[in-house]
Design an enzyme around this catalytic site. Structure first.
Site, short mmCIF file in Angstrom:
data_model
loop_
_atom_site.label_atom_id
_atom_site.label_comp_id
_atom_site.label_asym_id
_atom_site.label_seq_id
_atom_site.Cartn_x
_atom_site.Cartn_y
_atom_site.Cartn_z
N PRO A 1 -24.96 -6.47 1.97
CA PRO A 1 -23.82 -7.37 1.76
C PRO A 1 -22.57 -6.61 1.30
O PRO A 1 -22.62 -5.84 0.36
CB PRO A 1 -24.29 -8.33 0.67
CG PRO A 1 -25.65 -7.91 0.28
CD PRO A 1 -26.04 -6.68 1.02
N GLU A 2 -21.48 -6.82 2.00
CA GLU A 2 -20.19 -6.22 1.65
C GLU A 2 -19.31 -7.32 1.05
O GLU A 2 -19.72 -8.47 0.97
CB GLU A 2 -19.54 -5.66 2.91
CG GLU A 2 -20.36 -4.57 3.59
CD GLU A 2 -20.03 -3.18 3.07
OE1 GLU A 2 -19.24 -3.06 2.11
OE2 GLU A 2 -20.56 -2.21 3.63
#
Ligand SMILES: [Zn+2]
Length: 270
Positions: free
Chosen positions: A2-3
């Site tokens: 996840p960014e």
């Protein structure tokens, strides 16, 4: 992994279920993730009303009317699910609201974290204390970036991934933005001109905003049966496209440095 846009999308999905709602159950289901889960998390969060759900860099913040902030990080594999059918093996935190909505934080690899701090102490939380500006905020602009990289001999790509320079930018977004701005990722940070940094900052904001918009539409357009938040697919210009042709006709290159891939076009980026 996840960014920032995935975290923003997750926060947007949690907000309507949590904000303004009292937590009737807060149940950590193990003692630690990457580090120990605070032993008083259950006691301090149960019965509290959530006042705000926000994001800072790649962290989600759940504030309560008791002046506490629960800080979550999704690590490599974390995700929230809303109203899941059955609890699964890697569901490490369970929340229930006064409206009987259930939320679980699932993290098979456990590189994520859960912390609890007083709102007054948020700025001194170790991960935030020396953190650079938010990439989508006004404080992050060409003048700032020119100054922050002054005299730095490290490659510009490495500087953009440094949390002290700018908060929460991940590898994919840095590759994409450098490509959009026509800047060679290997170029020395301190030697890049102000107009080029202006273009780079615009590209960073643009690539993040378009990913957040894609995540937002994934929330609106289909609610998955298990209510999983935050992950969506996105087409990249260079990321993951080694050997494919750039719009200019040259092949997209890939360079691996300390386990991290950089994708770029030698002809379009200088
Ligand atoms: Zn090209």
């Amino acid at each position: 992994m996840p960014e920032l846009p995935e975290v923003e999308t997750t926060v947007a999905g949690l907000r309507p279920v949590l904000e303004g709602k009292r937590l009737t159950l807060v149940e950590p289901r193990r003692a630690d993730l990457r580090r120990p889960i605070p032993v008083d998390l259950r006691q301090r969060m149960t019965g509290a009303r959530v006042t705000q759900v926000t994001r800072r860099a790649k962290y989600g913040l759940i504030e309560t009317d008791r002046g506490d902030v629960m800080i979550f990080h999704l690590g490599m594999s974390g995700r929230w699910r809303i109203d899941p059918g059955e609890l699964e093996k890697h569901d490490h935190l369970l929340l229930e609201t006064e409206e009987n909505r259930r939320l679980v934080l699932n993290d098979p690899r456990r590189f994520g974290s859960l912390d609890l701090v007083r709102l007054d102490d948020l700025d001194s939380f170790p991960a935030f204390a020396a953190m650079g500006p938010e990439p989508l905020g006004d404080a992050f602009n060409g003048a700032y970036l020119k100054n922050a990289t002054k005299g730095r001999r490290a490659p510009v790509k490495q500087l953009l991934l440094d949390q002290h320079v700018v908060a929460g930018l991940g590898n994919i977004y840095v590759c994409e933005a450098l490509y959009m701005a026509g800047i060679d990722p290997r170029r020395m940070g301190g030697g890049i001109s102000r107009p080029r940094y202006d273009r780079l900052v615009s590209a960073i904001k643009k690539v993040l905003e378009s990913a957040i918009a894609a995540g937002g539409s994934s929330l609106r357009d289909f609610v998955k049966p298990d209510g999983e938040l935050g992950y969506f697919s996105k087409q990249w210009l260079v990321y993951g496209r080694e050997g494919e042709k750039c719009a200019c006709g040259a092949p997209i290159m890939r360079k691996v440095d300390s386990g991290r891939s950089t994708f770029y076009c030698e002809k379009c980026q200088s």
